[in-house]
Design a protein around this motif. Structure first.
Motif, PDB file in Angstrom:
ATOM      1  N   ILE A 194       0.842  -1.206   0.000  1.00 51.11           N
ATOM      2  CA  ILE A 194       0.000   0.000   0.000  1.00 51.11           C
ATOM      3  C   ILE A 194       0.876   1.255   0.000  1.00 51.11           C
ATOM      4  O   ILE A 194       0.653   2.184  -0.787  1.00 51.11           O
ATOM      5  CB  ILE A 194      -0.958  -0.022   1.212  1.00 51.11           C
ATOM      6  N   VAL A 195       1.918   1.259   0.842  1.00 50.21           N
ATOM      7  CA  VAL A 195       2.778   2.444   0.911  1.00 50.21           C
ATOM      8  C   VAL A 195       3.487   2.667  -0.426  1.00 50.21           C
ATOM      9  O   VAL A 195       3.466   3.769  -0.997  1.00 50.21           O
ATOM     10  CB  VAL A 195       3.811   2.291   2.052  1.00 50.21           C
ATOM     11  N   LEU A 196       4.101   1.614  -0.958  1.00 52.16           N
ATOM     12  CA  LEU A 196       4.917   1.778  -2.170  1.00 52.16           C
ATOM     13  C   LEU A 196       4.066   2.153  -3.377  1.00 52.16           C
ATOM     14  O   LEU A 196       4.423   3.037  -4.153  1.00 52.16           O
ATOM     15  CB  LEU A 196       5.710   0.498  -2.445  1.00 52.16           C
ATOM     16  N   LEU A 197       2.915   1.468  -3.532  1.00 54.58           N
ATOM     17  CA  LEU A 197       2.069   1.796  -4.684  1.00 54.58           C
ATOM     18  C   LEU A 197       1.475   3.194  -4.535  1.00 54.58           C
ATOM     19  O   LEU A 197       1.346   3.921  -5.519  1.00 54.58           O
ATOM     20  CB  LEU A 197       0.960   0.760  -4.848  1.00 54.58           C
ATOM     21  N   SER A 198       1.139   3.585  -3.295  1.00 56.14           N
ATOM     22  CA  SER A 198       0.613   4.944  -3.091  1.00 56.14           C
ATOM     23  C   SER A 198       1.654   5.966  -3.514  1.00 56.14           C
ATOM     24  O   SER A 198       1.345   6.922  -4.227  1.00 56.14           O
ATOM     25  CB  SER A 198       0.256   5.175  -1.625  1.00 56.14           C
ATOM     26  N   VAL A 199       2.901   5.740  -3.078  1.00 56.59           N
ATOM     27  CA  VAL A 199       3.962   6.669  -3.464  1.00 56.59           C
ATOM     28  C   VAL A 199       4.044   6.744  -4.980  1.00 56.59           C
ATOM     29  O   VAL A 199       4.054   7.823  -5.578  1.00 56.59           O
ATOM     30  CB  VAL A 199       5.312   6.233  -2.854  1.00 56.59           C
ATOM     31  N   TYR A 200       4.033   5.579  -5.632  1.00 54.00           N
ATOM     32  CA  TYR A 200       4.196   5.563  -7.088  1.00 54.00           C
ATOM     33  C   TYR A 200       3.051   6.285  -7.799  1.00 54.00           C
ATOM     34  O   TYR A 200       3.287   7.104  -8.688  1.00 54.00           O
ATOM     35  CB  TYR A 200       4.298   4.114  -7.587  1.00 54.00           C
ATOM     36  N   TYR A 201       1.807   5.980  -7.375  1.00 50.95           N
ATOM     37  CA  TYR A 201       0.673   6.539  -8.125  1.00 50.95           C
ATOM     38  C   TYR A 201       0.370   7.986  -7.750  1.00 50.95           C
ATOM     39  O   TYR A 201      -0.203   8.719  -8.539  1.00 50.95           O
ATOM     40  CB  TYR A 201      -0.582   5.678  -7.914  1.00 50.95           C
ATOM     41  N   VAL A 202       0.741   8.395  -6.542  1.00 52.76           N
ATOM     42  CA  VAL A 202       0.333   9.727  -6.070  1.00 52.76           C
ATOM     43  C   VAL A 202       1.404  10.796  -6.309  1.00 52.76           C
ATOM     44  O   VAL A 202       1.088  11.939  -6.596  1.00 52.76           O
ATOM     45  CB  VAL A 202      -0.046   9.666  -4.559  1.00 52.76           C
ATOM     46  N   LEU A 203       2.677  10.385  -6.231  1.00 53.18           N
ATOM     47  CA  LEU A 203       3.776  11.355  -6.278  1.00 53.18           C
ATOM     48  C   LEU A 203       3.692  12.365  -7.431  1.00 53.18           C
ATOM     49  O   LEU A 203       3.892  13.561  -7.213  1.00 53.18           O
ATOM     50  CB  LEU A 203       5.110  10.595  -6.323  1.00 53.18           C
ATOM     51  N   TYR A 207       5.864  11.036 -14.710  1.00 52.17           N
ATOM     52  CA  TYR A 207       7.119  11.417 -14.062  1.00 52.17           C
ATOM     53  C   TYR A 207       8.018  12.200 -15.032  1.00 52.17           C
ATOM     54  O   TYR A 207       9.015  12.765 -14.628  1.00 52.17           O
ATOM     55  CB  TYR A 207       7.873  10.180 -13.566  1.00 52.17           C
ATOM     56  N   PHE A 208       7.682  12.183 -16.328  1.00 54.05           N
ATOM     57  CA  PHE A 208       8.532  12.827 -17.334  1.00 54.05           C
ATOM     58  C   PHE A 208       7.853  14.007 -18.011  1.00 54.05           C
ATOM     59  O   PHE A 208       8.518  14.874 -18.542  1.00 54.05           O
ATOM     60  CB  PHE A 208       8.976  11.798 -18.378  1.00 54.05           C
ATOM     61  N   VAL A 209       6.519  13.979 -18.033  1.00 53.44           N
ATOM     62  CA  VAL A 209       5.755  15.096 -18.590  1.00 53.44           C
ATOM     63  C   VAL A 209       4.734  15.469 -17.504  1.00 53.44           C
ATOM     64  O   VAL A 209       4.197  14.578 -16.858  1.00 53.44           O
ATOM     65  CB  VAL A 209       5.015  14.682 -19.882  1.00 53.44           C
ATOM     66  N   ASP A 210       4.508  16.759 -17.306  1.00 57.08           N
ATOM     67  CA  ASP A 210       3.594  17.203 -16.248  1.00 57.08           C
ATOM     68  C   ASP A 210       2.323  16.343 -16.213  1.00 57.08           C
ATOM     69  O   ASP A 210       1.622  16.211 -17.216  1.00 57.08           O
ATOM     70  CB  ASP A 210       3.224  18.678 -16.470  1.00 57.08           C
ATOM     71  N   ALA A 211       2.033  15.762 -15.037  1.00 58.16           N
ATOM     72  CA  ALA A 211       0.925  14.820 -14.897  1.00 58.16           C
ATOM     73  C   ALA A 211      -0.394  15.428 -15.352  1.00 58.16           C
ATOM     74  O   ALA A 211      -1.206  14.766 -15.989  1.00 58.16           O
ATOM     75  CB  ALA A 211       0.817  14.359 -13.444  1.00 58.16           C
ATOM     76  N   ARG A 212      -0.581  16.718 -15.024  1.00 58.38           N
ATOM     77  CA  ARG A 212      -1.872  17.323 -15.351  1.00 58.38           C
ATOM     78  C   ARG A 212      -2.014  17.597 -16.841  1.00 58.38           C
ATOM     79  O   ARG A 212      -3.100  17.881 -17.325  1.00 58.38           O
ATOM     80  CB  ARG A 212      -2.067  18.612 -14.550  1.00 58.38           C
ATOM     81  N   VAL A 213      -0.914  17.513 -17.576  1.00 53.99           N
ATOM     82  CA  VAL A 213      -0.966  17.644 -19.035  1.00 53.99           C
ATOM     83  C   VAL A 213      -0.979  16.259 -19.660  1.00 53.99           C
ATOM     84  O   VAL A 213      -1.798  15.961 -20.542  1.00 53.99           O
ATOM     85  CB  VAL A 213       0.256  18.445 -19.546  1.00 53.99           C
ATOM     86  N   ALA A 214      -0.070  15.393 -19.183  1.00 48.69           N
ATOM     87  CA  ALA A 214       0.150  14.109 -19.843  1.00 48.69           C
ATOM     88  C   ALA A 214      -1.041  13.172 -19.698  1.00 48.69           C
ATOM     89  O   ALA A 214      -1.493  12.579 -20.678  1.00 48.69           O
ATOM     90  CB  ALA A 214       1.400  13.450 -19.274  1.00 48.69           C
ATOM     91  N   VAL A 215      -1.563  13.045 -18.474  1.00 47.17           N
ATOM     92  CA  VAL A 215      -2.604  12.042 -18.253  1.00 47.17           C
ATOM     93  C   VAL A 215      -3.885  12.369 -19.030  1.00 47.17           C
ATOM     94  O   VAL A 215      -4.387  11.508 -19.759  1.00 47.17           O
ATOM     95  CB  VAL A 215      -2.837  11.837 -16.742  1.00 47.17           C
ATOM     96  N   ALA A 235       6.007  18.425  -8.149  1.00 44.86           N
ATOM     97  CA  ALA A 235       7.001  18.216  -7.083  1.00 44.86           C
ATOM     98  C   ALA A 235       8.144  17.316  -7.544  1.00 44.86           C
ATOM     99  O   ALA A 235       9.306  17.583  -7.279  1.00 44.86           O
ATOM    100  CB  ALA A 235       6.326  17.635  -5.849  1.00 44.86           C
ATOM    101  N   VAL A 236       7.807  16.224  -8.250  1.00 47.97           N
ATOM    102  CA  VAL A 236       8.845  15.306  -8.724  1.00 47.97           C
ATOM    103  C   VAL A 236       8.680  15.163 -10.230  1.00 47.97           C
ATOM    104  O   VAL A 236       7.663  14.675 -10.708  1.00 47.97           O
ATOM    105  CB  VAL A 236       8.723  13.923  -8.053  1.00 47.97           C
ATOM    106  N   LEU A 237       9.670  15.627 -10.968  1.00 45.60           N
ATOM    107  CA  LEU A 237       9.539  15.624 -12.426  1.00 45.60           C
ATOM    108  C   LEU A 237      10.922  15.535 -13.064  1.00 45.60           C
ATOM    109  O   LEU A 237      11.828  16.276 -12.705  1.00 45.60           O
ATOM    110  CB  LEU A 237       8.845  16.913 -12.882  1.00 45.60           C
ATOM    111  N   ALA A 238      11.078  14.596 -14.003  1.00 42.16           N
ATOM    112  CA  ALA A 238      12.302  14.529 -14.815  1.00 42.16           C
ATOM    113  C   ALA A 238      11.962  15.154 -16.160  1.00 42.16           C
ATOM    114  O   ALA A 238      11.402  14.503 -17.026  1.00 42.16           O
ATOM    115  CB  ALA A 238      12.760  13.087 -14.983  1.00 42.16           C
ATOM    116  N   ASP A 239      12.265  16.438 -16.293  1.00 40.95           N
ATOM    117  CA  ASP A 239      11.910  17.168 -17.503  1.00 40.95           C
ATOM    118  C   ASP A 239      12.993  16.923 -18.557  1.00 40.95           C
ATOM    119  O   ASP A 239      14.007  17.614 -18.597  1.00 40.95           O
ATOM    120  CB  ASP A 239      11.795  18.661 -17.163  1.00 40.95           C
ATOM    121  N   MET A 240      12.786  15.902 -19.394  1.00 41.29           N
ATOM    122  CA  MET A 240      13.815  15.511 -20.353  1.00 41.29           C
ATOM    123  C   MET A 240      14.005  16.575 -21.429  1.00 41.29           C
ATOM    124  O   MET A 240      15.103  16.793 -21.907  1.00 41.29           O
ATOM    125  CB  MET A 240      13.451  14.178 -21.025  1.00 41.29           C
TER     126      MET A 240
END
Lengths: 289, 489
Positions: B46-55, B182-190, B70-75
């Motif tokens: 629960i902790v690890l998947l929450s971190v992955y999906y929420v971060l 994690y590579f493109v802004d979540a609010r744009v990419a998703v 907060a966490v983004l690898a802007d290639m």
């Protein structure tokens, strides 16, 4: 099939039957799916060979049914780049050199284009970066200009060349004072001694004798103070830059029987945009006035 | 005493035909189990998947010129953002440091608790656990799944299979989609992925990570650990006699055999051969064969066995985490010997010291790193230019790296060679020993700079040239040394 394989006495595990120096290899069977992955890669290769260029012939190679080629892709990218350039190219042609210098994007483009054109056309004589070469190929990065260092003067020189056959070509000829008997060898040595004093050398008797000859023979082109006349192509003799060497014997040789360089006219050989970009680039090498 | 379910589970090793060169896959049907280690595994999941999906959805304000994820690898722009930390490409050594820390961390965990990483935290384990849970909700537990797979074709089974794979694909797609975030802004990419507006590259990686999640967690599972992962191959080097590994206490369990209710325990071991430890094992091994390559150290067999021991009224921990040293002592004593725990051993102390050193160095460098850097390239064509007054000029390309989010004004000064004058192209007013230059926020500003040195001051063919760049507002100075070249005397 299991019965065909020997079993290792110690572990009871089957062996592959391979034996080296009494050591037998245990059989640790690979999973079948791993083998199928190998087959899949073979299949992939077969498909690839059909789709893409793959098999060399004696002349050429198979084309692949997709018709893709690396050269073709390169040509496409090249054409894309050319298309992007054409807008700038047109603006360079339309703009004056001053307008090019005033627009940072145009200037950037002109400097890059000028660098490429310089490397292709000018570097053989003037060396990369305008560093010049020994034996009469002028440095273009310094602050000394035979025919003027303003943008207009540089463009003019590139366009029409030096000592060419064109009507607007830069023309200047230095007489061979020794070869045609105007001055004696001793007189030439005196003039050379005087020329050295113009850039800070100490004056001696020889130089004092040479001063009078200089005033009589040389000032028409090199100016009374020896600082040159750019309009006539008379080089500045009062600075520390020497096209054919600054030692006394080198100066004397140049007075006796001058070596004279030529530069081709680039108008007609390069397009107008390239000439403008070259002028901007050469001006920016460090010595533009 | 409750009835104990006897399973006819057999380990993969026993079922597999070891004869041919290529082995067919033996399907593993892990049975659901409950107990303290199962609870620990759920908690980790629960902790690890929450971190992955929420971060990727967390925000961090960095001003108008930088992304607020907060966490983004802007290639595209070559920046890595982690909350208050921003990493430029040339600082990728922080990634090296993190990888070293991760490696040492796994070494440390292994030397203390065996393959704890494999059993609890490895993404392969976590996602496989999730997929197994989904499978159980749809197809039922071990027994039901085995029955259905053996049964002749029935439409109901097919519907269940279809539903399971559909659910797996949904989980896999969410996993793949979040990876992109994690590579493109979540609010744009998703939203772009969902609405079909994303680029081909994004869809390629989305499909790639969806497919790998689905295949690795749904289909490959323990095959990844057993055949693909290098870790089991060198676990022997990572473990020693003081590492806690899942151990079947054979001296207590043997001789094993079925036990009739209320019969005497005299002359026999506590193992009643119920095979629950085999039935629950996610990699299909029999822990009673001892420590083996396939064991991921998850402790589910411990939970299964403890439940059985409770039912038959025997002490727990017939299977449990134990060190080789304690196991040997107990074996020699013919029963339980006092257990000894040695956490502080040369290797664990060394691992901790290395981790502290590397982590400390990273923190120190992060805390004190400059928001300013300067690169100087000495012009090579020409190396130098002799000017008409006899002085010598060298050209340089100076790059100012402004790593702050404001426009900054700097003073570029020449500290060596003595007597050199500086001139910056485009800043013609600036002549002398220094020049004032500006750099835009979060960018690299490039300048062409000339140093001119009178011939008298040129004391050699090559002199050190030192540029100093000072940020007046912050008082920060960056130095860079290169050369000043002149003609041979």
């Amino acid at each position: 099939m299991a019965g065909d394989l020997d079993r290792d006495a110690l572990t009871g595990k089957p062996t592959t039957g391979h034996e080296w120096d009494g050591i037998r290899e245990l059989n640790n069977p690979l999973p079948k799916w791993w083998l199928y992955v190998l087959y899949a890669t073979i299949l992939w290769a077969a498909v690839y060979v059909v789709l893409f260029p793959a098999i060399p012939w004696f002349s050429g190679h198979s084309r692949g049914v997709l018709g893709w080629s690396m050269r073709g892709e390169f040509a496409e990218r090249w054409a894309e780049g050319r298309a992007k350039q054409s807008e700038f190219q047109a603006r360079i042609v339309a703009a004056s050199i001053e307008e090019i210098r005033a627009d940072p994007r145009l200037l950037n483009y002109a400097l890059a284009g000028g660098r490429a054109a310089f490397a292709d056309n000018c570097a053989p004589c003037h060396a990369p970066g305008g560093a010049g070469r020994k034996g009469g190929f002028p440095v273009l990065a310094d602050d000394d200009w035979l025919w003027g260092g303003t943008l207009e003067a540089i463009e003019q020189t590139i366009r029409h060349g030096v000592r060419g056959s064109g009507a607007e070509s830069r023309q200047s000829v230095m007489p061979a004072f020794g070869a045609d008997g105007t001055l004696t060898e001793a007189q030439i040595a005196d003039v050379a001694a005087h020329v050295l004093t113009l850039s800070g050398g100490a004056a001696d008797d020889s130089a004092n004798r040479g001063k009078a000859i200089f005033a009589e023979q040389c000032t028409a082109c090199h100016g009374a103070d020896g600082k040159g006349v750019a309009e006539l192509g008379g080089p500045n003799l009062a600075d520390r830059i020497w096209l054919y060497g600054g030692a006394k014997h080198e100066i004397a040789a140049q007075i006796a029987k001058p070596r004279i360089g030529v530069m081709p006219a680039w108008q007609g050989r390069l397009d107008p945009a390239a000439i403008k970009m070259l002028a901007v680039y050469v001006h920016a090498l460090g010595g533009g006035k | 005493m409750d009835a104990v379910e006897i399973d006819d589970a057999r380990s993969v090793k026993v079922q597999r035909d070891d004869g041919p060169m290529y082995a067919s896959r033996v399907r593993v049907y892990p049975k659901a189990v409950s107990g303290q280690f199962r609870r620990l595994k759920w908690a980790a999941l629960i902790v690890l998947l929450s971190v992955y999906y929420v971060l990727p959805w967390l925000r961090w304000d960095r001003g108008p010129d930088a992304p607020d994820q907060a966490v983004l690898a802007d290639m595209v722009h070559g920046r890595f953002y982690f909350f208050w930390i921003e990493i430029w490409p040339q600082q990728v050594y922080y990634l090296t440091g993190l990888l070293l820390l991760a490696t040492l961390g796994v070494f440390l965990a292994s030397s203390i608790a065996g393959r704890a990483w494999c059993g609890y935290a490895c993404p392969q384990t976590v996602w496989t656990d999730l997929f197994l849970w989904v499978e159980r909700q749809i197809e039922g537990d071990r027994g039901a799944r085995i029955r259905r797979d053996k049964a002749p074709y029935r439409p109901g089974n097919l519907v269940r299979k279809f539903a399971k794979h559909a659910a797996w694909l949904v989980v896999a797609a969410v996993t793949g989609g979040v990876w992109i975030a994690y590579f493109v802004d979540a609010r744009v990419a998703v939203p772009a992925i969902v609405e079909g507006r994303a680029s081909t590259t994004v869809y390629f990686f989305f499909a790639l990570f969806t497919a790998t999640t689905y295949l690795l967690a749904g289909w490959a599972r323990e095959q990844v650990c057993t055949y693909m992962c290098p870790w089991p191959r060198f676990q022997s080097a990572m473990l020693d006699e003081d590492s806690f590994v899942v151990t079947y206490k054979a001296w207590r369990g043997e001789p094993r055999g079925r036990h009739v209710k209320d019969a005497s325990w005299e002359g026999r071991g506590d193992c009643i051969a119920c095979n629950q430890c085999v039935a629950v094992c996610p990699t299909g091994i029999d822990i009673r064969d001892g420590l083996q390559l396939q064991c991921i150290g998850c402790g589910l067999c411990v939970d299964a066995c403890n439940a059985v021991m409770a039912k038959i009224g025997r002490p727990p921990e017939l299977i449990g985490y134990a060190t080789e040293r304690n196991a040997q002592a107990s074996r020699a004593a013919g029963g339980a010997a006092p257990a000894r725990t040695r956490l502080f051993r040369p290797r664990t102390v060394l691992y901790v010291m290395l981790m502290v050193a590397i982590g400390g160095a990273m923190l120190w460098s992060l805390a004190f790193r400059a928001a300013l850097d300067i690169n100087v390239l000495h012009e090579r064509n020409p190396l130098f230019v002799a000017l008409s007054d006899g002085s010598v000029r060298n050209g340089y390309t100076v790059k100012i790296l402004n790593m702050t989010h404001d426009r900054r004004v700097y003073t570029l000064a020449v500290r060596s060679p003595a007597g050199a004058e500086i001139r910056v192209v485009g800043h013609e007013g600036a002549e002398g020993r220094s020049a004032v230059l500006a750099a835009e926020p979060d960018s690299v500003a490039t300048f062409r700079v000339y140093l001119t040195l009178p011939r008298a001051a040129l004391t050699g063919e090559s002199l050190p040239a030192i540029f100093a760049l000072t940020d007046g507002a912050r008082g920060e100075t960056a130095l860079r040394q290169t050369v000043f070249r002149g003609p041979a005397k």
